[in-house]
Scaffold this active site. Structure first.
Site, PDB file in Angstrom:
ATOM      1  N   THR A   1       0.832  -1.215   0.000  1.00 20.47           N
ATOM      2  CA  THR A   1       0.000   0.000   0.000  1.00 20.47           C
ATOM      3  C   THR A   1       0.865   1.263   0.000  1.00 20.47           C
ATOM      4  O   THR A   1       0.393   2.347   0.350  1.00 20.47           O
ATOM      5  CB  THR A   1      -0.933   0.038   1.233  1.00 20.47           C
ATOM      6  OG1 THR A   1      -0.118   0.133   2.411  1.00 20.47           O
ATOM      7  CG2 THR A   1      -1.832  -1.184   1.295  1.00 20.47           C
TER       8      THR A   1
ATOM      9  N   PHE B   1       0.820   8.594  -6.456  1.00 22.01           N
ATOM     10  CA  PHE B   1       1.900   8.804  -5.491  1.00 22.01           C
ATOM     11  C   PHE B   1       2.808   7.592  -5.307  1.00 22.01           C
ATOM     12  O   PHE B   1       4.033   7.718  -5.303  1.00 22.01           O
ATOM     13  CB  PHE B   1       1.317   9.221  -4.138  1.00 22.01           C
ATOM     14  CG  PHE B   1       2.385   9.408  -3.091  1.00 22.01           C
ATOM     15  CD1 PHE B   1       2.705   8.382  -2.214  1.00 22.01           C
ATOM     16  CD2 PHE B   1       3.099  10.600  -3.008  1.00 22.01           C
ATOM     17  CE1 PHE B   1       3.718   8.548  -1.262  1.00 22.01           C
ATOM     18  CE2 PHE B   1       4.113  10.767  -2.066  1.00 22.01           C
ATOM     19  CZ  PHE B   1       4.428   9.737  -1.196  1.00 22.01           C
TER      20      PHE B   1
ATOM     21  N   HIS C   1      -7.942   4.586  -0.369  1.00 24.82           N
ATOM     22  CA  HIS C   1      -7.079   3.879  -1.327  1.00 24.82           C
ATOM     23  C   HIS C   1      -6.604   2.526  -0.773  1.00 24.82           C
ATOM     24  O   HIS C   1      -6.809   1.479  -1.374  1.00 24.82           O
ATOM     25  CB  HIS C   1      -5.831   4.717  -1.648  1.00 24.82           C
ATOM     26  CG  HIS C   1      -6.093   6.116  -2.114  1.00 24.82           C
ATOM     27  ND1 HIS C   1      -6.604   6.428  -3.359  1.00 24.82           N
ATOM     28  CD2 HIS C   1      -5.874   7.297  -1.485  1.00 24.82           C
ATOM     29  CE1 HIS C   1      -6.699   7.742  -3.484  1.00 24.82           C
ATOM     30  NE2 HIS C   1      -6.258   8.309  -2.375  1.00 24.82           N
TER      31      HIS C   1
HETATM   32  O1  RIB Z   1      -2.013   7.566  -4.088  1.00 26.46           O
HETATM   33  C1  RIB Z   1      -2.501   7.048  -2.876  1.00 26.46           C
HETATM   34  C2  RIB Z   1      -1.461   6.233  -2.200  1.00 26.46           C
HETATM   35  O2  RIB Z   1      -0.332   7.049  -1.863  1.00 26.46           O
HETATM   36  C3  RIB Z   1      -1.935   5.646  -0.859  1.00 26.46           C
HETATM   37  O3  RIB Z   1      -1.282   4.432  -0.630  1.00 26.46           O
HETATM   38  C4  RIB Z   1      -1.493   6.675   0.137  1.00 26.46           C
HETATM   39  O4  RIB Z   1      -1.272   6.130   1.432  1.00 26.46           O
HETATM   40  C5  RIB Z   1      -0.185   7.099  -0.450  1.00 26.46           C
HETATM   41  O5  RIB Z   1       0.787   6.160  -0.053  1.00 26.46           O
HETATM   42 CA    CA Z   2      -0.042   4.148   1.431  1.00 22.59          CA
END
Ligand code: RIB
Ligand code: CA
Length: 319
Positions: A124, A170, A237
């Site tokens: 994640t 991200f 997310h």
């Molecule tokens: O773009 C969203 C992701 O980037 C999620 O995992 C959030 O925690 C960041 O890590």
């Molecule tokens: Ca994350």
């Protein structure tokens, strides 16, 4: 059947909620919780991860530190979204819970190669730890049957644009070289990208907060994090990646070859899915060893939110 997982996190707000969803789900056993630099520094990610487990009263999940910087570039955090401490500026005291000795990429390799049967990878955060593990032991890409990642923006739905740049998400943007190592390895991957995680039907609304009790465990934190994440769209997310393991039928999947842009001055970190119908014959990044990525192109937002609230709305209900 109990699913043994390695959960790799960059604990921020939604990672914390994903960890709690996993620990409250009897279908899942977290074999190792590994931490990686991303939303905030590795030090803060580790502290946040330990604090989440401690508040929930979880003592039997081993936590490991991982890489504190991406493979090539310098870390660039997302504290603007997650708060300076990475946990909605709750500024929790230092946890008494301690991380285990052991380096996350080594632990990932050990757990996959320990002969104790299948282990599912769930990531994640940026793919830095996983890439380092693959670089150390390439065979793990052939041993693992399932890797579920929160990451990517594939332009396969109208929500599938980037969230850092117009085209990059991200977790990929933070370490695109690591993402390329993972996609190039052919590791069987399901990508839960922004195409589904930013679907408004699957996002928290202010009215949902009424369904989150303060009845113990980490509930006060859950409520705080859910309230805070409303500031940036209410997107869940990372819990959605865990939800894929719990109820894969919430999702529609399409399979395409994927590559990662490393050199574009504007597009670096973009995940490019070859969704042209003829891709099975095209030479764009397709080859039997690379395979294709299973990309979530639709989610039943209502049922996802019901799962989230059933398990995180109250600690007693989840029991
Ligand atoms: O773009 C969203 C992701 O980037 C999620 O995992 C959030 O925690 C960041 O890590
Ligand atoms: Ca994350």
């Amino acid at each position: 059947m109990l699913r043994r997982i390695i959960l790799d996190v960059d604990t921020g707000i939604d990672d914390a909620l994903a960890i709690l969803l996993a620990v409250r789900s009897p279908e899942i056993k977290i074999d190792a919780l590994t931490t990686v630099v991303g939303n905030v520094s590795l030090e803060k990610v580790l502290r946040n991860t330990l604090n989440v487990l401690q508040l929930e009263g979880v003592k039997d999940v081993p936590v490991y530190g991982g890489l504190s910087t991406p493979l090539v570039v310098k870390p660039r955090d997302a504290s603007v979204v997650h708060g300076g401490d990475g946990l909605a500026d709750t500024n929790l005291p230092a946890p008494s819970l301690r991380a285990e000795a052991g380096f996350a990429p080594d632990i990932i390799c050990e757990r996959i190669l320990d002969g104790r049967g299948d282990v599912t990878l769930v990531t994640t955060g940026p793919l830095t730890n996983l890439a380092a593990a693959i670089l150390k032991e390439p065979v793990i890409a052939k041993k693992v049957k399932l890797h579920v990642m929160m990451g990517g923006a594939f332009f396969l739905t109208k929500y599938g644009q980037g969230n850092v740049t117009p085209v990059s998400e991200f977790n990929i943007w933070h370490d695109p070289e690591a993402a390329k190592v993972v996609f190039d390895s052919g590791l069987p991957t399901v990508a839960v990208g922004l195409d589904v995680t930013t679907d408004p039907a699957a996002s928290l609304k202010r009215s949902d907060l009424a369904g989150i009790s303060n009845d113990g465990g980490a509930q006060p934190l859950v409520r705080r994090l859910c309230e805070y994440c409303l500031k940036s769209g209410g997107y869940l997310h990372d819990p959605m990646a865990v939800a894929y393991l719990l109820k894969p039928d919430l999702f529609t999947i399409e399979e395409f070859p994927v590559d990662v842009e490393l050199h574009g001055s504007i597009t670096r970190g973009q995940t490019v899915a070859d969704s042209r119908s003829r891709w099975r014959k095209s030479h764009f990044q397709w080859s039997p060893e690379r395979g294709a990525v299973k990309i979530c192109t639709k989610v039943d937002g209502g049922r996802f939110l019901k799962l989230f609230m059933d398990r995180l709305g109250s600690v007693s209900r989840a029991a």
